[in-house]
Design a protein around this motif. Structure first.
Motif, PDB file in Angstrom:
ATOM      1  N   ASP A  13       0.824  -1.206   0.000  1.00  0.00           N
ATOM      2  CA  ASP A  13       0.000   0.000   0.000  1.00  0.00           C
ATOM      3  C   ASP A  13       0.863   1.264   0.000  1.00  0.00           C
ATOM      4  O   ASP A  13       1.994   1.252   0.479  1.00  0.00           O
ATOM      5  CB  ASP A  13      -0.908   0.010   1.226  1.00  0.00           C
ATOM      6  CG  ASP A  13      -2.117  -0.871   1.012  1.00  0.00           C
ATOM      7  OD1 ASP A  13      -2.858  -0.616   0.061  1.00  0.00           O
ATOM      8  OD2 ASP A  13      -2.300  -1.832   1.792  1.00  0.00           O
ATOM      9  N   ILE A  69      -6.341   0.531  15.210  1.00  0.00           N
ATOM     10  CA  ILE A  69      -6.417  -0.356  14.050  1.00  0.00           C
ATOM     11  C   ILE A  69      -5.513   0.220  12.961  1.00  0.00           C
ATOM     12  O   ILE A  69      -5.574   1.421  12.691  1.00  0.00           O
ATOM     13  CB  ILE A  69      -7.864  -0.440  13.514  1.00  0.00           C
ATOM     14  CG1 ILE A  69      -8.829  -0.861  14.622  1.00  0.00           C
ATOM     15  CG2 ILE A  69      -7.957  -1.368  12.318  1.00  0.00           C
ATOM     16  CD1 ILE A  69     -10.294  -0.564  14.312  1.00  0.00           C
ATOM     17  N   TYR A  94      -4.425  -0.011   8.979  1.00  0.00           N
ATOM     18  CA  TYR A  94      -4.741  -0.607   7.674  1.00  0.00           C
ATOM     19  C   TYR A  94      -4.104   0.181   6.537  1.00  0.00           C
ATOM     20  O   TYR A  94      -3.602   1.287   6.748  1.00  0.00           O
ATOM     21  CB  TYR A  94      -6.253  -0.809   7.480  1.00  0.00           C
ATOM     22  CG  TYR A  94      -7.148   0.414   7.445  1.00  0.00           C
ATOM     23  CD1 TYR A  94      -7.327   1.155   6.280  1.00  0.00           C
ATOM     24  CD2 TYR A  94      -7.868   0.785   8.570  1.00  0.00           C
ATOM     25  CE1 TYR A  94      -8.193   2.243   6.246  1.00  0.00           C
ATOM     26  CE2 TYR A  94      -8.735   1.872   8.550  1.00  0.00           C
ATOM     27  CZ  TYR A  94      -8.888   2.606   7.375  1.00  0.00           C
ATOM     28  OH  TYR A  94      -9.751   3.675   7.348  1.00  0.00           O
ATOM     29  N   MET A 146      -7.214  -1.103   1.689  1.00  0.00           N
ATOM     30  CA  MET A 146      -8.075  -1.219   2.857  1.00  0.00           C
ATOM     31  C   MET A 146      -7.866  -2.566   3.571  1.00  0.00           C
ATOM     32  O   MET A 146      -8.753  -3.067   4.253  1.00  0.00           O
ATOM     33  CB  MET A 146      -9.557  -1.027   2.494  1.00  0.00           C
ATOM     34  CG  MET A 146      -9.859   0.254   1.744  1.00  0.00           C
ATOM     35  SD  MET A 146      -9.426   1.757   2.644  1.00  0.00           S
ATOM     36  CE  MET A 146     -10.933   2.090   3.548  1.00  0.00           C
ATOM     37  N   ARG A 147      -6.690  -3.139   3.417  1.00  0.00           N
ATOM     38  CA  ARG A 147      -6.373  -4.390   4.130  1.00  0.00           C
ATOM     39  C   ARG A 147      -5.904  -4.054   5.537  1.00  0.00           C
ATOM     40  O   ARG A 147      -5.052  -3.178   5.709  1.00  0.00           O
ATOM     41  CB  ARG A 147      -5.263  -5.155   3.396  1.00  0.00           C
ATOM     42  CG  ARG A 147      -5.674  -5.616   2.025  1.00  0.00           C
ATOM     43  CD  ARG A 147      -4.587  -6.417   1.348  1.00  0.00           C
ATOM     44  NE  ARG A 147      -3.387  -5.623   1.084  1.00  0.00           N
ATOM     45  CZ  ARG A 147      -2.430  -5.964   0.232  1.00  0.00           C
ATOM     46  NH1 ARG A 147      -2.530  -7.091  -0.441  1.00  0.00           N
ATOM     47  NH2 ARG A 147      -1.377  -5.198   0.057  1.00  0.00           N
ATOM     48  N   ILE A 148      -6.454  -4.792   6.515  1.00  0.00           N
ATOM     49  CA  ILE A 148      -6.052  -4.549   7.894  1.00  0.00           C
ATOM     50  C   ILE A 148      -4.677  -5.167   8.136  1.00  0.00           C
ATOM     51  O   ILE A 148      -4.418  -6.318   7.758  1.00  0.00           O
ATOM     52  CB  ILE A 148      -7.096  -5.112   8.871  1.00  0.00           C
ATOM     53  CG1 ILE A 148      -8.360  -4.263   8.781  1.00  0.00           C
ATOM     54  CG2 ILE A 148      -6.557  -5.096  10.309  1.00  0.00           C
ATOM     55  CD1 ILE A 148      -9.485  -4.705   9.648  1.00  0.00           C
ATOM     56  N   LEU A 149      -3.786  -4.387   8.749  1.00  0.00           N
ATOM     57  CA  LEU A 149      -2.419  -4.840   8.972  1.00  0.00           C
ATOM     58  C   LEU A 149      -2.163  -5.210  10.422  1.00  0.00           C
ATOM     59  O   LEU A 149      -1.370  -6.101  10.719  1.00  0.00           O
ATOM     60  CB  LEU A 149      -1.438  -3.731   8.566  1.00  0.00           C
ATOM     61  CG  LEU A 149      -1.521  -3.288   7.102  1.00  0.00           C
ATOM     62  CD1 LEU A 149      -0.744  -2.006   6.882  1.00  0.00           C
ATOM     63  CD2 LEU A 149      -0.998  -4.387   6.199  1.00  0.00           C
ATOM     64  N   TYR A 179      -3.711  -4.749  14.823  1.00  0.00           N
ATOM     65  CA  TYR A 179      -4.383  -4.086  15.932  1.00  0.00           C
ATOM     66  C   TYR A 179      -3.312  -3.839  16.994  1.00  0.00           C
ATOM     67  O   TYR A 179      -2.573  -4.750  17.350  1.00  0.00           O
ATOM     68  CB  TYR A 179      -5.474  -4.977  16.547  1.00  0.00           C
ATOM     69  CG  TYR A 179      -6.589  -5.352  15.603  1.00  0.00           C
ATOM     70  CD1 TYR A 179      -7.213  -4.406  14.802  1.00  0.00           C
ATOM     71  CD2 TYR A 179      -7.044  -6.662  15.517  1.00  0.00           C
ATOM     72  CE1 TYR A 179      -8.238  -4.753  13.939  1.00  0.00           C
ATOM     73  CE2 TYR A 179      -8.072  -7.019  14.662  1.00  0.00           C
ATOM     74  CZ  TYR A 179      -8.669  -6.060  13.877  1.00  0.00           C
ATOM     75  OH  TYR A 179      -9.686  -6.409  13.025  1.00  0.00           O
ATOM     76  N   LEU A 235     -15.457  -2.528   9.501  1.00  0.00           N
ATOM     77  CA  LEU A 235     -14.486  -2.568  10.601  1.00  0.00           C
ATOM     78  C   LEU A 235     -15.198  -3.102  11.845  1.00  0.00           C
ATOM     79  O   LEU A 235     -16.055  -2.421  12.400  1.00  0.00           O
ATOM     80  CB  LEU A 235     -13.962  -1.168  10.900  1.00  0.00           C
ATOM     81  CG  LEU A 235     -12.634  -0.745  10.318  1.00  0.00           C
ATOM     82  CD1 LEU A 235     -12.169   0.535  10.972  1.00  0.00           C
ATOM     83  CD2 LEU A 235     -11.576  -1.819  10.473  1.00  0.00           C
TER      84      LEU A 235
END
Ligand code: CUK
Ligand code: CUA
Length: 764
Positions: free
Chosen positions: A59, A74, A76, A81-84, A86, A500
């Motif tokens: 990204d 969070i 991302y 919009m990929r979560i990387l 927490y 989310l």
């Protein structure tokens, strides 16, 4: 492929799939086919192409989003919009061991209030540290509204390092926002209350005894921590202070905090009084608080403060006398206050007003210099006339809340909560440029580096409060919906909906990914929560167990695929402290650690030392093990905690034998020789290329060399046992040689793949 088809053909036939069906699906679909099958139009394809990040690619921007009531952050990527990740902040997070090992627990303990553990947070506003007004990617701050606290996260390892409790407020909302060089982090009160801790005053004394205010937390960048002793607050009237922002450029040295319920209304529907929501929005205007923080800092340093709860507070009358605090009316029940990138204007949006109000810093200064005030508020704070401070007002729509900025000069984006729209407008010329609908009820919005002096434009994220009809239903509690919008053209284009599912994020900040430079390993023996050498760290060969009275201290290590020690024997009632150092250097070679039923867990990344602690209050046998699948022999990475009953005496000596033969030993030696051939070929390849140019590979090679270095000792043992014809011992030690080889080979193969994919070049 053909071979595969042949092998599977009988199965396909059994499953009743004829040849015809098999060949029909075998032809690859064209783009047109997929569009038709999935009902996609060209606009969808364009959006997909703008967000899709192919495997192996990364990204452009990284978002740090508040985790809302989860108390977490969070992380991302944009545009995928990929979560990387927490990040555990105010709330325990088991994977990271956050709240389950002693080192992270000491961070959470800093967030105690009145001696009570508070293990959740209502996170609202993250802020990235700045240098000269630009995001520098070093630190992240985030506030907790419910329990007035601020946390410091170090972006070198994405770990929470500090939590500070606001000493004078009972709730805070207007934070975290930073000065252009991150000298201070601001946090403003929300609901007024007496400033003295544990002091009761009835609501009838709202005007006299209840107060709001603003706290300036001093950030010590070198230490990477907030310094509470160098921090101070300014007492303010019991208007409900809300969001804040710092000036920049020409307005550097000033801060702005708006408010609502300047009516100071006290509800009490139980007593027949109209409720808060009616009384708090009765007037047409509230107050923007304008603060000269540079002057306030001098006043604080000169000692002209009052200590409240041990904290330095500049009293309201001092603030007035010293020319620190001013008010300006702002329409009506405002929410966001956002300073423009050039620092010339302050944009305020009134929740119950259809306009955004653009205040001119220059005009505000002129009024202050000329002593031109229209009145004083009931507390004697000078009030600048709205007309004297406004640059312009622009009608945007219903329920404007927050504003963000584009890379293009004068272009702003404001969220319209009631209209469920984003308005793009020009704050210099005062006109609306474009609008786009979002789904639904947008709160904050965010552009890339949008709080800095150099916004990057490109993308905007709408942080929507409702996700009705957007996603597959998952029960009455819906996920949140972050919508990605392309703002690089005149017309905004909606690209992507991301659910989310971790609390309601209020705000988010995005930074160019190449500004983040997180490490991949710690210096061996580091306590990651203090950034200092961990006193319980040991190197290979120094592992030991100490017992003093009922205190058992274990100095252990972790390395694929072995926990040292393998057995921990204690007496029931002992206090057990286990320090564990991960000796690995290879990237991503994390080990986890837990002991059955003692509610401890640690995540031990390469080089880190972590401590877990518990009272062994139940006699019995408790396996401990590594919780990360770290190698082919991960499941064997375990040991036993033996909690012996009082007065226990051994009755049986020696372990059961498995009775191996000479043939077993010879077979193991053969396996060892075969594996060595694999290792030799991998080593041959690695040393034939420029592997020393790749630090990650060098780390893997070092780890592999470590493993191989332990072979001679095991080899000597199996040979000695074989000489005595003790095939049991001979075979087991030969197996141990093979274990070391397997781990070295695993590392070697990973290094080889890495080199091949990174285009290593032949050197011989
Ligand atoms: S607040 Cu929630 S939508 Cu805390 Cu910044 Cu506006
Ligand atoms: Cu270490 Cu699994």
């Amino acid at each position: 492929m053909k071979q595969l088809r042949q092998r599977w053909m009988p199965l396909l036939l059994i499953a009743g799939l004829g040849l015809g069906a098999a060949s029909a699906t075998a032809a690859p679909e064209s783009l047109q086919d997929v569009m038709k099958r999935r009902g996609l139009n060209p606009q969808d394809l364009l959006a997909a192409a703008k967000t899709y990040v192919p495997t192996g690619k990364r990204d452009e921007f990284v978002v740090f989003s508040s985790g809302g009531q989860s108390g977490q952050v969070i992380v991302y990527g944009i545009p995928s919009m990929r979560i990387l990740k927490y990040i555990g902040v105010f709330t325990p997070e088991p994977w990271q061991g956050y709240g389950f090992d002693e080192n992270s627990r000491s961070v959470l303990r800093q967030g105690r209030i009145d001696g009570r553990d508070i293990t959740w947070g209502d996170t609202h506003h993250p802020a990235i540290s700045e240098t000269n007004g630009e995001y520098d990617g070093q630190f992240l701050f985030i506030n907790d509204k419910a329990n007035p606290r601020i946390a410091v996260i170090d972006l070198r390892d994405f770990e929470t390092k500090q939590i500070v409790v606001n000493p004078v407020f009972k709730s805070t909302h207007g934070g975290a926002f930073v000065t252009p060089n991150t000298e201070y982090i601001i946090d403003a009160a929300q609901y007024p209350a007496p400033l003295e801790n544990r002091k009761f005053h009835p609501l009838e004394e709202m005007n006299e005894k209840y107060r709001g205010g603003v706290t300036y937390w001093k950030f010590d960048r070198k230490a990477g921590r907030i310094d509470p002793k160098q921090s101070f607050s300014i007492e303010m009237p019991p208007y409900w202070q809300d969001l804040s922002d710092f000036g920049k450029g020409p307005s550097d040295g000033w801060s702005f905090t708006n408010s609502f319920c300047s009516e100071r209304y006290v509800g009490g529907i139980e007593k027949g009084r109209p409720p808060y929501e009616a009384g708090c929005s009765a007037k047409d205007t509230d107050y923007l608080h304008v603060v000269n923080w540079k002057k306030a800092e001098q006043v604080f340093k000169a000692g002209k403060t009052r200590k409240i709860n041990g904290h330095d507070v500049i009293a309201m009358d001092t603030a007035v006398k010293e020319g620190i605090l001013f008010l300006i009316p702002e329409p009506k029940s405002p929410h966001g206050v956002d300073v423009t990138p050039d620092g010339k204007f302050i944009i305020v949006a009134g929740k119950l007003d259809t306009h955004a109000s653009v205040y001119s810093f220059e005009k505000i200064q002129a009024a202050i210099r000329a002593g031109r005030f229209e009145s004083k508020d009931p507390y004697g704070v000078p009030v600048i006339g709205m007309k004297d401070a406004l640059h312009t007002q622009v009608q945007l729509g219903l329920g404007p809340l927050h504003t963000q900025y584009d890379a293009k000069p004068c272009v702003a984006y404001t969220s319209l909560y009631v209209d469920s729209q984003v308005a793009k407008w020009d704050y210099c010329a005062g006109k609306v440029l474009d609008k786009i609908s979002v789904h639904y009820n947008i709160g904050h919005l965010m552009t890339m580096e949008g709080d800095s002096t150099k916004p990057q434009g490109r993308y905007l994220v709408a942080l929507n409060k409702l996700a009705i009809d957007r996603f597959v239903p998952v029960g009455p509690l819906h996920p949140q919906n972050h919508q990605l919008i392309d703002i690089s053209n005149d017309k905004m284009q909606l690209l992507y909906d991301m659910p989310l599912p971790l609390g309601e994020p209020h705000y988010a900040v995005a930074i160019a990914a190449n500004k983040l430079k997180p490490g991949v390993r710690y210096k061996v023996g580091t306590d990651s929560r203090t950034d200092r050498p961990h006193p319980g760290a040991v190197r290979a060969g120094e592992q030991r167990i100490e017992k003093k009275g009922n205190q058992v201290t274990v100095y252990g290590t972790l390395i694929r695929s072995h926990i040292t020690p393998e057995t921990i024997e204690v007496d029931v009632g002992d206090e057990v402290t286990i320090h564990l150092t991960n000796l690995e250097r290879a990237q991503d070679e994390t080990h986890g650690f837990t002991v059955s039923t003692y509610n401890v867990h640690a995540s031990v990344e390469p080089g880190k030392t972590v401590t877990v602690k518990f009272k062994a209050d139940k006699e019995g046998v408790y396996p401990y093990y590594c919780t990360e699948f770290c190698s082919a022999l991960h499941l064997e990475m375990m040991g036993y905690l033996l909690v012996k009953p009082k007065g226990w005496k051994p009755t049986k000596v020696g372990l059961a034998k498995a009775h191996y033969t000479e043939a077993d030993y010879r077979a193991t030696l053969k396996k060892v020789a075969d594996t060595q051939a694999v290792i030799d070929s991998v080593v041959g390849y690695i040393t034939s290329v420029n592997y020393k140019d790749f630090p990650d590979v060098v780390a893997m090679v070092e780890d592999a060399t470590d493993q191989l270095g332990r072979i001679p000792d095991a080899k000597a043992r199996h040979e000695a046992a074989a000489a005595k014809k003790d095939w049991e011992q001979a075979n087991l030690w030969a197996e141990q040689v093979w274990q070391f080889q397997v781990k070295a080979a695993d590392l070697g193969l990973r290094a080889k793949t890495y080199l091949e994919q990174s285009g290593a070049r032949k050197t011989r």
